[in-house]
Design a protein around this motif. Structure first.
Motif, PDB file in Angstrom:
ATOM      1  N   PRO A 207      48.203  27.931  35.876  1.00  0.00           N
ATOM      2  CA  PRO A 207      48.045  28.563  34.571  1.00  0.00           C
ATOM      3  C   PRO A 207      48.607  29.990  34.586  1.00  0.00           C
ATOM      4  CG  PRO A 207      45.936  27.786  35.450  1.00  0.00           C
ATOM      5  CD  PRO A 207      46.939  27.670  36.542  1.00  0.00           C
ATOM      6  N   SER A 209      47.452  32.450  33.266  1.00  0.00           N
ATOM      7  CA  SER A 209      46.400  33.459  33.410  1.00  0.00           C
ATOM      8  C   SER A 209      46.178  33.849  34.875  1.00  0.00           C
ATOM      9  CB  SER A 209      45.096  32.954  32.793  1.00  0.00           C
ATOM     10  OG  SER A 209      44.640  31.818  33.471  1.00  0.00           O
ATOM     11  N   LEU A 210      46.496  32.951  35.817  1.00  0.00           N
ATOM     12  CA  LEU A 210      46.334  33.309  37.228  1.00  0.00           C
ATOM     13  C   LEU A 210      47.302  34.427  37.608  1.00  0.00           C
ATOM     14  CD1 LEU A 210      45.878  29.976  39.208  1.00  0.00           C
ATOM     15  CD2 LEU A 210      44.187  31.488  38.210  1.00  0.00           C
ATOM     16  N   GLU A 212      48.617  36.540  35.485  1.00  0.00           N
ATOM     17  CA  GLU A 212      48.156  37.746  34.783  1.00  0.00           C
ATOM     18  C   GLU A 212      46.990  38.379  35.530  1.00  0.00           C
ATOM     19  OE1 GLU A 212      49.429  36.644  30.198  1.00  0.00           O
ATOM     20  OE2 GLU A 212      47.338  36.521  30.779  1.00  0.00           O
ATOM     21  N   ALA A 213      46.065  37.529  36.018  1.00  0.00           N
ATOM     22  CA  ALA A 213      44.902  38.057  36.732  1.00  0.00           C
ATOM     23  C   ALA A 213      45.348  38.824  37.968  1.00  0.00           C
ATOM     24  CB  ALA A 213      43.962  36.920  37.124  1.00  0.00           C
ATOM     25  N   SER A 214      46.343  38.298  38.663  1.00  0.00           N
ATOM     26  CA  SER A 214      46.828  38.966  39.867  1.00  0.00           C
ATOM     27  C   SER A 214      47.434  40.330  39.526  1.00  0.00           C
ATOM     28  CB  SER A 214      47.854  38.082  40.566  1.00  0.00           C
ATOM     29  OG  SER A 214      48.504  38.797  41.579  1.00  0.00           O
ATOM     30  N   GLU A 215      48.244  40.363  38.468  1.00  0.00           N
ATOM     31  CA  GLU A 215      48.852  41.644  38.063  1.00  0.00           C
ATOM     32  C   GLU A 215      47.777  42.606  37.567  1.00  0.00           C
ATOM     33  OE1 GLU A 215      52.144  41.130  35.422  1.00  0.00           O
ATOM     34  OE2 GLU A 215      53.398  40.480  37.112  1.00  0.00           O
ATOM     35  N   ASP A 216      46.786  42.045  36.891  1.00  0.00           N
ATOM     36  CA  ASP A 216      45.686  42.850  36.381  1.00  0.00           C
ATOM     37  C   ASP A 216      44.943  43.536  37.526  1.00  0.00           C
ATOM     38  OD1 ASP A 216      43.979  43.468  33.981  1.00  0.00           O
ATOM     39  OD2 ASP A 216      42.468  42.553  35.269  1.00  0.00           O
ATOM     40  N   LEU A 217      44.879  42.846  38.680  1.00  0.00           N
ATOM     41  CA  LEU A 217      44.149  43.386  39.823  1.00  0.00           C
ATOM     42  C   LEU A 217      45.043  44.257  40.703  1.00  0.00           C
ATOM     43  CD1 LEU A 217      42.136  40.159  40.526  1.00  0.00           C
ATOM     44  CD2 LEU A 217      41.153  42.347  39.868  1.00  0.00           C
ATOM     45  N   ALA A 219      48.439  43.753  41.651  1.00  0.00           N
ATOM     46  CA  ALA A 219      49.560  43.216  42.416  1.00  0.00           C
ATOM     47  C   ALA A 219      50.829  43.235  41.562  1.00  0.00           C
ATOM     48  CB  ALA A 219      49.256  41.789  42.858  1.00  0.00           C
ATOM     49  N   SER A 221      54.899  42.125  40.772  1.00  0.00           N
ATOM     50  CA  SER A 221      55.422  40.764  40.636  1.00  0.00           C
ATOM     51  C   SER A 221      55.674  40.104  41.987  1.00  0.00           C
ATOM     52  CB  SER A 221      56.727  40.783  39.836  1.00  0.00           C
ATOM     53  OG  SER A 221      56.527  41.532  38.671  1.00  0.00           O
ATOM     54  N   THR A 224      52.358  39.175  43.605  1.00  0.00           N
ATOM     55  CA  THR A 224      51.793  38.056  42.851  1.00  0.00           C
ATOM     56  C   THR A 224      52.473  36.762  43.268  1.00  0.00           C
ATOM     57  OG1 THR A 224      51.245  39.441  40.978  1.00  0.00           O
ATOM     58  CG2 THR A 224      51.469  37.104  40.542  1.00  0.00           C
TER      59      THR A 224
END
Lengths: 309, 341
Positions: A207, A209-210, A212-217, A219, A221, A224
């Motif tokens: 998905p 969102s996974l 996005e979640a990684s970048e949000d935390l 990381a 590109s 990620t």
């Protein structure tokens, strides 16, 4: 009860089977089990048995006695060369296919609009609709001395570069159409769809969102990709590499159209079971790709390739 | 009060569609702020622009005074709890929670210690070794929260985080989220389409519609003094009366709203007390809801009003007998809320 009496035949069969689910299952599985068990595994077993016989060099007859002589023959210099050459080519082709397929699959699944996604899917699938033989012979023309690739190098005044490449030992040859390098190009071309599709399927299941979640935390590109995308797509890469690797290992047409005089496993099998009548050696050679694939799968499993499934 | 997030004339267009249409909004430090609206109203797009997954077509977004409009997500001091939780399926719960620390290259021992602390906070101790697939929906939700909080972000974004949970669990998590927010003392920006959730949890909320903000205020302000007909209808039950009916009841043709729980039901022969407004009608529908009953009354003047009545002394038998009865509706003039367009 009244309803049952008036039921049609198909309805009565349905009702009969509805109450006997095991019988229904057995009927359902009978054809595939017969196909897999008898036709497929049976012939594989016969093949294995054959590989334990040997050819009497004096009489030219196959001796039906269990022995490891034939497997010993695999270890001769010329057979080891064939195995090494084939496995090396298969590995290189697989690596190149991963490098080409991954960005394509990534773009198709994560960035392309629905319309361009359909076009990309189609263009990956389209070559599979025409005969593989036709395509291989087409490549023979493309890569030949008078072909478009040479012409192109000529137009760019880069013929010296092409000549230089062709003079390299181990991968060169008289022309691209009779060289390991040409062979490599055609192998990558014919097997690429088999790498793209499983990677696409794997990435499709990741998905957005996974990522996005990684970048949000925190990381970027690249990280990620390394921590999330690649591990999750790895089963797809493994599946694709099983295809490209085993298809290259077993192919005898591409090397006989584009190769030089050095044999690949497929060609060796063909000649042993045809002209020289050495069925046991042909069978033993056939087990080599299977053994290589088995080892490969075990390593892939150790690396955790199937954990994200 | 310190401003945590500022939207300054922010728009986001997808082709012809204006998902967010020129919004300006300030969210303060330490607030529990909710973006409320129906689907497609622009609330999630607004949140995604704060997180950095989307960039404004026009306008600017400031995070604690820094213009972040063009910064990638990994350079913004916010973290997000996703609607589908977005837990990494190939990692354990502890690795999921400490992902942000791993990216920051915090040593492993420290990472695990802090992951344990977070698990403690979301009341999931000893689950660090599990895979997300082995957790229930509510547990996943807590892991997602722990993962988003471990980097101690000054602002936490939550995109309908309770949408997938059942009602009981949702109500429990609402209270827990609120408690955690007060405990860590950071700004929560919460997206939901559930007006009850918004009223329960928020310090302030913004009501979105068609990419615009209709009203910003505290839950009580929004509920009691809806600024527009949309807000009146979306938050609670609308009961909007306009035109000639409004003229006949209140003496002014200005549209007004009245909340269902403020209306008394009475016999249509009873006199109208001082300071009360009244109108007559027929009960069309009675919906018995256990704690209270909802009556839908068709007005003689046209239109209908919903009346909510607590079942203090009435039984289901009593209330259901009201169907098709003529009734008089009464409410205090001060509970009538004039609505502009």
């Amino acid at each position: 009860m009244q309803a049952l009496k008036n039921a049609s035949l198909s309805q009565r069969i349905s009702n009969f089977l509805f109450l006997r689910p095991r019988l229904f299952l057995a009927l359902l599985l009978l054809p595939p089990v017969f196909w897999l068990g008898v036709v497929y595994l049976g012939s594989l077993l016969t093949l294995l048995v054959q590989s334990f016989y040997y050819l009497d060099g004096f009489t030219g007859q196959v001796v039906r006695k269990f022995t490891l002589i034939t497997y010993g023959e695999l270890l001769t210099r010329s057979n080891l060369d064939i195995i090494g050459r084939t496995a090396g080519m298969a590995a290189t082709v697989t690596l190149a296919a991963v490098l080409l397929a991954f960005p394509l699959a990534y773009y198709t699944t994560k960035h392309a609009s629905p319309r361009s996604k359909a076009i990309l899917y189609l263009s990956v699938m389209l070559p599979l609709w025409s005969s593989y033989l036709v395509r291989v012979y087409a490549w023979k023309l493309i890569l030949s001395k008078e072909g478009i690739v040479s012409w192109f190098f000529n137009q760019l005044s880069l013929s010296w570069l092409l000549e230089g490449i062709l003079q390299l030992p181990a991968i060169g040859g008289p022309s691209l159409s009779i060289s390991p390098i040409g062979l490599f190009v055609v192998f990558v071309y014919v097997w690429l769809p088999y790498m793209v599709l499983p990677i696409q399927a794997a990435l499709e299941r990741v998905p957005g969102s996974l990522l996005e979640a990684s970048e949000d935390l925190g990381a970027n590109s690249l990280r990620t990709f390394l921590h999330i995308t690649l591990p999750l797509a790895f089963p797809g890469v493994v599946a694709g590499s099983i295809f490209t690797f085993s298809l290259t290992l077993g192919d005898f047409i591409v090397p006989s159209v584009l190769g030089n005089s050095s044999f690949f496993i497929g060609q060796a099998v063909l000649s042993h079971q045809g002209t020289s009548g050495n069925i046991p050696l042909a069978a033993a050679l056939t087990t080599v790709p299977m053994a290589i694939m088995a080892v490969y799968l075990i390593i892939a499993r150790k690396l955790g390739a199937f954990e994200a499934l | 009060m310190q401003t945590a997030i500022s939207f300054i004339h922010v728009s986001r267009h997808f082709g012809e569609v204006k998902a967010v249409d020129d919004i300006s909004l300030d969210i303060f430090d330490g607030e529990f702020f909710t973006l409320l609206g129906p689907s497609g109203s622009g609330k999630t797009t607004s949140l995604r622009m704060v997180a950095g997954f989307d960039r404004p077509s026009q306008g600017e977004i400031f995070l604690h005074g820094v213009n972040v409009s063009q910064l990638p997500p990994y350079e913004r001091a916010v973290n997000t709890v996703f609607q589908d939780y977005a837990l990494f399926p190939h990692m354990t719960v502890a690795d999921n929670i400490s992902y942000g620390l791993m990216i920051k290259k915090v040593p492993k021992a420290e990472r695990l210690r802090r992951a344990d602390e977070m698990l403690e906070m979301v009341r999931l101790p000893n689950l660090g070794g599990r895979k997300p697939s082995q957790l229930s929906g509510g547990q996943r939700q807590r892991v997602a929260l722990a993962r988003a909080l471990i980097n101690k972000p000054p602002v936490l974004l939550l995109d309908e985080p309770l949408g997938a949970l059942d009602l009981k669990l949702r109500q429990q998590m609402q209270i827990e989220l609120k408690t955690i927010q007060q405990q860590v003392g950071i700004t929560f920006v919460y997206v939901t389409h559930d007006q009850e959730e918004a009223l329960t949890m928020s310090d302030r909320l913004a009501v979105f519609n068609h990419g615009k903000i209709e009203q910003v205020g505290s839950p009580a302000e929004i509920y009691e003094r809806p600024a527009t007909a949309f807000v009146a209808g979306f938050v609670g039950i609308s009961n909007l009366i306009s035109g000639s009916a409004a003229q006949a009841i209140s003496g002014s043709d200005e549209a007004f709203a009245v909340r269902p729980e403020k209306i008394h039901l009475s016999n249509d022969e009873n006199p109208v007390p001082e300071g009360m407004l009244a109108t007559d009608g027929v009960v069309r529908e009675v919906i018995y809801l256990g704690m209270y009953t909802r009556y839908i009354v068709e007005l003689d003047l046209g239109g209908e009003l919903t009346v909510a009545h607590q079942n203090l002394e009435t039984t289901s038998m009593d209330v259901l007998a009201a169907r098709n009865q003529r009734v008089r509706l009464l409410w205090n003039r001060s509970h009538m809320r004039p609505i502009g367009d």
